[in-house]
Write an enzyme that holds these catalytic residues in place. Structure first.
Site, PDB file in Angstrom:
ATOM      1  N   VAL A  93       0.871  -1.169   0.000  1.00  0.00           N
ATOM      2  CA  VAL A  93       0.000   0.000   0.000  1.00  0.00           C
ATOM      3  C   VAL A  93       0.910   1.222   0.000  1.00  0.00           C
ATOM      4  CG1 VAL A  93      -1.751   1.293   1.265  1.00  0.00           C
ATOM      5  CG2 VAL A  93      -1.846  -1.213   1.217  1.00  0.00           C
ATOM      6  N   SER A  94       0.754   2.071  -0.994  1.00  0.00           N
ATOM      7  CA  SER A  94       1.651   3.211  -1.156  1.00  0.00           C
ATOM      8  C   SER A  94       1.533   4.186   0.000  1.00  0.00           C
ATOM      9  CB  SER A  94       1.331   3.949  -2.462  1.00  0.00           C
ATOM     10  OG  SER A  94       1.536   3.116  -3.577  1.00  0.00           O
ATOM     11  N   ALA A  95       2.594   4.938   0.212  1.00  0.00           N
ATOM     12  CA  ALA A  95       2.588   5.989   1.223  1.00  0.00           C
ATOM     13  C   ALA A  95       1.484   6.995   0.916  1.00  0.00           C
ATOM     14  CB  ALA A  95       3.940   6.689   1.253  1.00  0.00           C
ATOM     15  N   PHE A 238       8.304   2.435  -6.252  1.00  0.00           N
ATOM     16  CA  PHE A 238       7.212   1.473  -6.267  1.00  0.00           C
ATOM     17  C   PHE A 238       7.731   0.048  -6.419  1.00  0.00           C
ATOM     18  CE2 PHE A 238       4.782   5.233  -7.054  1.00  0.00           C
ATOM     19  CZ  PHE A 238       3.486   4.939  -6.654  1.00  0.00           C
TER      20      PHE A 238
END
Length: 427
Positions: A93-95, A238
């Site tokens: 889950v991206s920042a 990513f």
């Protein structure tokens, strides 16, 4: 006969859990509000629509249960949700800052249809909030474990009617779907598959983390005739794409006299004869300094983007504990280059009366001084021509008219086209 003590304990237990749950929910709400204020202050959230989505969606509900609330609502903490057998991250889950920035880059509006490449659930929920009841989100991933989790989370949190989660290798398209007003890619992409351009509406926006010689920038693209032109850029890293779009680096090891290693990672442009570096770390080290300085706590991410485009033999590097590089930790950065029989890397030393640092290069090998000078020359070129300016990227698919590429643009070959970069003149 019923034990009244046991009955009392059974009745009391839900009350305690409910109190804890309410307390956690209250704390999460406060952290959510604080996160939004921080993202607004940093310019990552700039529109009311993205702000409203971040205030509405409970991030913690889309993360593993053992993730602390502080981490769930941190500005720049990504959360890995799946690793391979070697511990390499496969899904995350991206920042929060990059999720907000990519949603802004996509220029979403109510009623839009959006494709998300790389599932997780949280980003799809945020997107669904922005496009509203009249909009639609299609989220795809190649990994069934990832899509099963994402589908469950969007359903549990009330977005099942607006988000469709599919198992697909996006490199080959999304059968029965499209066109899309926006395509948001949440995995590192080395190239842009033609099918994404076919799925993108004429006035649509493609937002993706594009890997360029090992350096990633999240770029918003719009069509301009037969090619794409950047409209926005963000620094981010990513998890790399899997499946048909995967691009593997080439890795070479330099071994020092104690058996410790420095790893060189090449995305492309591997030097022809790496054997010239054998025994290199046993040679004397050379230093060359540039005279280019920068104050403390100032970003210079555009320097290593400049290296990726302009420094021949550019590579990323890591060093084992026990190597000279590891001993000098804090005085160098993981960007270097191979030049003939020399290897150089970016280094710093104190400058500006202690208020900043000077960039330079340390190097090894028979051609170490030449390698260090080549790197330093690019530091000076960046300071002269690229510093404090935002570049413009282009993507020219195979078949587009490459004679229209600007004369001042640098060109990087990809499989399905070429990427270009132009650094606007300061004048």
């Amino acid at each position: 006969m019923t034990d009244p003590t046991a009955a009392h304990q059974q009745a009391a237990a839900p009350t305690g859990r409910s109190t804890d749950s309410a307390s956690n929910a209250d704390r999460a709400a406060k952290l959510r509000a604080a996160l939004v204020e921080s993202l607004r202050a940093d310019g990552k959230i700039t529109t009311p629509a993205v702000e409203a989505a971040f205030r509405t969606v409970a991030r913690e509900r889309f993360l593993p249960a053992d993730v602390p609330l502080d981490k769930a609502y941190a500005v720049d903490d990504a959360v890995v949700t799946k690793r391979d057998a070697h511990g390499v991250a496969l899904s995350s889950v991206s920042a929060a800052y990059i999720q907000a920035r990519m949603l802004e880059q996509a220029e979403l509006r109510p009623g839009m249809t959006v494709l998300e490449v790389g599932s997780g659930g949280l980003n799809a929920a945020l997107t669904a909030e922005i496009v509203g009841e009249s909009g639609r989100v299609v989220s795809v991933d190649i990994d069934t474990e990832v899509t099963d989790r994402a589908a469950r989370l969007v359903e549990e949190n009330g977005y099942g009617g607006r988000v469709r989660v599919l198992v697909a290798d996006a490199e080959h398209g999304v059968p029965g779907e499209g066109p899309f007003d926006a395509i948001i890619v949440t995995v590192g992409a080395w190239d842009i598959p033609p099918v994404w351009l076919n799925l993108l509406a004429d006035q649509g926006v493609l937002v993706l983390p594009l890997i360029m010689n090992g350096v990633t920038r999240t770029i918003g693209f719009r069509r301009s005739g037969d090619h794409l032109v950047s409209t926005s850029i963000e620094v981010a890293g990513f998890v790399p794409m899997q499946g048909a779009g995967r691009h593997d680096e080439r890795v070479f090891l330099l071994t020092d006299p104690n058996g410790k290693q420095v790893k060189l990672r090449f995305d492309s442009g591997v030097p022809d004869d790496m054997s010239a570096l054998d025994g290199l770390l046993a040679t004397d080290r050379t230093e060359v300094w540039s005279g280019v300085t920068i104050p403390h706590r100032t970003s210079f991410a555009d320097l290593y983007l400049w290296f990726a485009w302009h420094l021949p033999g550019f590579c990323l590097l890591t060093a084992d504990d026990g190597t000279q590089l590891a001993t000098d930790r804090g005085t160098w950065f993981p960007f270097g280059a191979v030049h003939g029989a020399g290897f150089a890397y970016l280094a710093i030393r104190p400058a500006l009366d202690g208020a900043g640092v000077e960039f330079g290069s340390r190097a090894y090998g028979r051609d170490g001084e030449l390698a260090a000078m080549a790197l330093v020359e690019q530091v000076r070129a960046w300071d002269r021509d690229g510093r404090h300016t935002e570049p413009v990227f282009g993507y020219w698919p195979v078949g587009s008219d490459e004679t229209q590429i600007p004369a001042d643009a640098a060109v990087m070959d990809k499989t399905r086209g070429v990427v270009t970069i132009s650094w606007p003149s300061r004048g």
